[in-house]
Write an enzyme that holds these catalytic residues in place. Structure first.
Site, PDB file in Angstrom:
ATOM      1  N   HIS A  39      25.635  -3.250 -12.412  1.00  0.00           N
ATOM      2  CA  HIS A  39      25.374  -2.102 -13.273  1.00  0.00           C
ATOM      3  C   HIS A  39      23.916  -1.948 -13.707  1.00  0.00           C
ATOM      4  CE1 HIS A  39      25.854  -5.517 -15.906  1.00  0.00           C
ATOM      5  NE2 HIS A  39      25.097  -4.864 -16.764  1.00  0.00           N
TER       6      HIS A  39
ATOM      7  N   HIS B 219      19.402   1.003 -15.731  1.00  0.00           N
ATOM      8  CA  HIS B 219      20.778   0.706 -16.135  1.00  0.00           C
ATOM      9  C   HIS B 219      21.658   1.825 -15.609  1.00  0.00           C
ATOM     10  CE1 HIS B 219      24.034  -0.836 -18.618  1.00  0.00           C
ATOM     11  NE2 HIS B 219      23.255  -1.867 -18.903  1.00  0.00           N
TER      12      HIS B 219
END
Length: 149
Positions: A57, A72
């Site tokens: 992620h 992110h």
């Protein structure tokens, strides 16, 4: 000066629009965010450097001046335990701007109840160190998001 480019195509929204107080409050560092187009794609490196942190992620690239940029992929996506993400490089790899790092599907992230917004943050930087910050409008992957002076 280092040019930091968008890891994904979408709409620049700025950190204030990120639905997470750690990012929206710039606690991790200054930068911007991109609300990605809802199609399976690969997030790409925002500049040339070395992958120093790599998770399904999120990833951090550090350049030869020691400047680190965190990308992110979505908010609270760590809770997906890597499902729907495919790592395309390894920690320690040298990467070039625009090189695919993680394959993912923002629509699947959204379907799982998470925000697909992607903060792009200059780690250990000051707001004053960044120029040309893009906080609105459509961006392509590889388009300039900010300059790190």
């Amino acid at each position: 000066m280092t040019t930091v480019t968008s890891p994904v195509a979408g709409r620049a929204v700025g950190l204030a629009a990120v639905p997470d107080p750690v990012f929206s409050g710039a606690m991790v560092g200054p930068g911007t965010a991109v609300d990605p187009v809802r199609e399976a794609t690969a997030a790409v490196s925002p500049f040339d450097g070395v992958i120093v942190s790599l998770h399904p992620h999120a990833f951090v690239v550090v350049d030869d001046k020691g400047r680190g940029v965190l990308t992110h992929l979505g908010i609270d996506t760590v809770q997906l335990n890597g499902q729907g993400f495919e790592l395309l490089v390894c920690k320690g790899d040298t990467v070039r701007r625009g090189q695919p790092i993680v394959r993912w599907d923002p629509a699947a992230v959204e379907a799982a109840g998470k925000s697909p917004i992607c903060p792009v943050v200059a780690l250990e930087a000051t707001t004053e160190a960044l120029g040309g910050l893009v906080e609105d409008g459509d961006v392509e992957a590889g388009a300039q998001l900010f300059l790190w002076k």
